[in-house]
Design a protein around this motif. Sequence first.
Motif, PDB file in Angstrom:
ATOM      1  N   PRO A 198       0.801  -1.227   0.000  1.00 41.01           N
ATOM      2  CA  PRO A 198       0.000   0.000   0.000  1.00 41.01           C
ATOM      3  C   PRO A 198       0.833   1.276   0.000  1.00 41.01           C
ATOM      4  N   GLY A 199       2.156   1.136   0.136  1.00 44.65           N
ATOM      5  CA  GLY A 199       3.036   2.301   0.208  1.00 44.65           C
ATOM      6  C   GLY A 199       3.174   2.784   1.643  1.00 44.65           C
ATOM      7  N   PHE A 200       4.386   3.167   2.010  1.00 42.48           N
ATOM      8  CA  PHE A 200       4.654   3.581   3.386  1.00 42.48           C
ATOM      9  C   PHE A 200       5.334   4.947   3.383  1.00 42.48           C
ATOM     10  N   THR A 201       4.711   5.893   4.071  1.00 46.90           N
ATOM     11  CA  THR A 201       5.272   7.233   4.210  1.00 46.90           C
ATOM     12  C   THR A 201       5.507   7.477   5.694  1.00 46.90           C
ATOM     13  N   PRO A 202       6.727   7.297   6.176  1.00 47.10           N
ATOM     14  CA  PRO A 202       6.995   7.478   7.611  1.00 47.10           C
ATOM     15  C   PRO A 202       6.553   8.862   8.090  1.00 47.10           C
ATOM     16  N   ASP A 203       5.966   8.898   9.277  1.00 44.81           N
ATOM     17  CA  ASP A 203       5.551  10.167   9.879  1.00 44.81           C
ATOM     18  C   ASP A 203       5.921  10.154  11.352  1.00 44.81           C
TER      19      ASP A 203
END
Length: 347
Positions: A198-203
């Motif tokens: 699903p895609g990972f965008t660290p926050d």
Amino acid sequence: MNLEEYKGVFIYAQQVDNEINNISFELLGKAKELAETLNEKVTAVLIGSGVKDLAGQLAQYGADRVIVVDDPELKEYRTEPYTHALASVINEFKPEIMLVGATAIGRDLGPRVSARVATGLTADCTSLDIGDFPLNAIPGKEQKHNQLLMTRPAFGGNTIATIACPDNRPQMATVRPGVMQKIDPIADAQAEVVEFNPGFTPDNKYVEILEIVKEVSDVADIADAKILVSGGRGVGSAENFKLLDDLAEAIGGTVSCSRAVVDNGWKPKELQVGQTGKTVRPNVYFAIGISGAIQHTAGMEESDLIIAINKDENAPIFDVADYGIVGDLNKIVPELTAKIKAAKADK
């Protein structure tokens, strides 16, 4: 929510350091049984980094399909990326049932995922079945069929509750290790493997792992033992557990205990059997000096053979025991140990 869109029985296949946890195989065994009742397929969701090669093991234990979410962000378990991964799988593939092991990881992951996909979660289940809900028809109320009936101890183990989630999907449950049985592995089994990311965008919710320190324990895992010699408050003292140690050694068993023993500091928590300890299913379970409160029996009543030794003839443990001996354990256990040693010496 269109409930008709949700199909199939899914399990979360927990892995740590690219090794699948035994609870995953236990969940597959139960999922296969539930799926056959519903005429559906079993899907395992495998999350991690470099884990695709593990899909074959899941096929051998009953998975018809394995959905692999593989990403460097998933190398170690962290709440936020794993929640994002499993919730995304649920939203994309729409399972009717989602099962998660009630391990340390599963107890962290399951509730967060259920909240994110807006469904309920029944925790620490000891039994799962397909049936009607409400269990008994109520005039004027619709009785829904083919519901997941999730059973778990409630009110401190003093009663057993059966819970359903008829109006939301997926129907989610965490399941205690040791209560479900895995199937015998099928050597040539194959599963469809679907890769999904699903895609990972660290926050700022992503935890940064600075160091992993692995504890080395010399305490046996009682969940894997075939013979358990379990002691309770009636053993009397930590020193008196030597009687149980001798018996366990003579029969090739492992010593375990009740909560009262742990509370008294006689044995470590890792050896505790019961609702707040581990669920076990050995071939033989000796309950020595254990009264048999429901909190304890919930963790061992599925043992193949239960032998109880207690001086109180009215102790509840005798209600679940296959064989019971009423008497002083300080006399019975040493004599039993001696007889076993003598029998082995004669062979």
